[in-house]
Design an enzyme around this catalytic site. Structure first.
Site, short mmCIF file in Angstrom:
data_model
loop_
_atom_site.label_atom_id
_atom_site.label_comp_id
_atom_site.label_asym_id
_atom_site.label_seq_id
_atom_site.Cartn_x
_atom_site.Cartn_y
_atom_site.Cartn_z
N THR A 1 0.89 -1.17 0.00
CA THR A 1 0.00 0.00 0.00
C THR A 1 0.92 1.21 0.00
O THR A 1 2.02 1.16 0.54
CB THR A 1 -0.87 -0.01 1.28
OG1 THR A 1 -1.86 -1.00 1.14
CG2 THR A 1 -1.53 1.34 1.54
N VAL B 1 -13.51 -3.49 1.63
CA VAL B 1 -12.86 -2.18 1.69
C VAL B 1 -11.92 -2.16 2.89
O VAL B 1 -12.31 -2.59 3.98
CB VAL B 1 -13.91 -1.05 1.80
CG1 VAL B 1 -13.24 0.29 1.99
CG2 VAL B 1 -14.80 -1.04 0.56
N GLY B 2 -10.72 -1.67 2.68
CA GLY B 2 -9.73 -1.62 3.77
C GLY B 2 -9.72 -0.28 4.48
O GLY B 2 -10.68 0.50 4.43
N ASP B 3 -8.61 0.00 5.13
CA ASP B 3 -8.49 1.20 5.96
C ASP B 3 -8.15 2.46 5.17
O ASP B 3 -8.44 3.58 5.63
CB ASP B 3 -7.39 1.00 7.02
CG ASP B 3 -6.06 0.65 6.36
OD1 ASP B 3 -6.03 -0.33 5.59
OD2 ASP B 3 -5.07 1.35 6.60
N GLY C 1 -0.84 -2.03 5.97
CA GLY C 1 -0.97 -3.26 6.77
C GLY C 1 -2.36 -3.84 6.64
O GLY C 1 -3.06 -3.60 5.66
N GLY D 1 -5.88 -3.85 6.97
CA GLY D 1 -6.81 -2.75 7.15
C GLY D 1 -7.84 -2.97 8.23
O GLY D 1 -8.24 -2.03 8.94
#
Ligand code: GLY
Length: 307
Positions: A175, A204-206, A226, A228
């Site tokens: 990322t 969906v991640g962070d 990392g 998420g």
């Protein structure tokens, strides 16, 4: 004073042959941000330009180099935040958008929303004139097969994939993100990702979650990398803001957060970059490596390190 910090993701970083290219990419990204900042431009413009270089590189998990999801498709997330105005923009699960970070900036600048998702977020980006990207299907397929093999070697079922990510940090590294402080003392943050490799479609991640993977206010700017899910659960961006409000430097805030991440979720769960209003830099991670670099008006040249 101006300063910019970028990351190319926390993870295992086992493919040594890629390191020189990635280091070069980090240096180029720092120079793109520094070009804006040294001319008196805004922290927001600087982080977006820096992240675009990382997205376009094809060697990191964002933009052109985004990792495929479980069905071999690309779905990308990005977020940006301007610490001066406290305005933010983000997109999640976008496809065929060359620079998701630009789409996130357009959400900030041209709408009064914070987050657009899925098909309509992609349509918004293209409607606003951003270039589309047709991914190289062969390269994508090869990457997909390689990841599936690693996934299978983990001998695990999908429901335990977070355990697998900790076991195989190569599945989540790369990322990208940037934080900057401009000559007027304003901070900004940007983060962009293809997300966890082999994630469930629609996950969906962070990175586009403001207050988790991306955050900036008048005291501190943060961009994370990392797993998420853990970063969202800890509200990392907001937590950093609270630490800074209580007087901690970006360095101490970053170290405290990674200690907390490790104590709650174990090693190999993530990393972050942070920058405070005094120009103090925080870089911390609990993985074997994290590609990173920084450049400021006090330095004669940019510094980068991989992993
Ligand atoms: N940190 C990137 C993601 O979990 O999507």
């Amino acid at each position: 004073m101006w300063c910019i910090v970028v990351h190319g993701g926390a993870g295992l970083w086992s493919e040594k042959e890629k390191f020189p290219t990635i280091k070069n990419t980090i240096l180029k990204s720092l120079e793109a941000g520094a070009f804006i900042l040294s001319a008196g431009g805004s922290a927001l413009d600087a982080v977006v330009d820096s992240v675009m270089v990382l997205e376009d590189s094809g060697v990191l998990n964002a933009g052109v180099g985004a990792y495929p999801n479980l069905v071999g498709e690309i779905e990308m997330d990005a977020g940006v935040m301007d610490g001066k105005s406290l305005k933010a923009g983000a997109v999640a699960s976008v496809r065929n958008v060359k620079n998701p970070v630009l789409a996130a900036k357009l959400v900030l600048e041209r709408t009064d929303h914070v987050l657009l998702v899925g098909e309509w977020a992609s349509k918004f980006a293209l409607f606003m004139g951003l270039p589309s990207l047709n991914f190289d299907r062969n390269a994508n397929l090869l990457r997909y097969r390689d990841l599936v093999k690693k996934f299978e070697e983990g001998n695990t079922r999908y429901k335990s994939n977070l355990t697998l990510y900790k076991q195989y940090p190569e599945l989540f590294h790369e990322t990208v993100g940037a934080v900057a402080l401009d000559c007027e003392g304003n901070l900004a943050s940007a983060t962009s990702t293809g997300g966890l490799a082999l994630k469930l479609p629609g996950r969906v991640g962070d990175s586009p979650i403001i207050g988790a993977g991306t955050y900036a206010d008048r005291n501190i700017a943060v961009s994370t990398t990392g797993i998420g899910e853990y970063i969202i659960l800890l509200g990392v961006g907001i937590r950093a803001s609270q630490y800074a409000e209580n007087g901690l430097s970006a360095k101490d805030a970053a170290e405290n957060i990674i200690q907390l991440l490790t104590s709650r979720f174990g090693k190999n769960s993530g990393g972050l970059i942070a920058l405070d209003k005094n120009g103090v830099i925080g870089i911390s991670y609990n993985t074997p490596g994290m590609a990173r670099g920084y450049y400021s008006s006090r330095m004669s040249e940019p510094y980068a390190e991989v992993p």
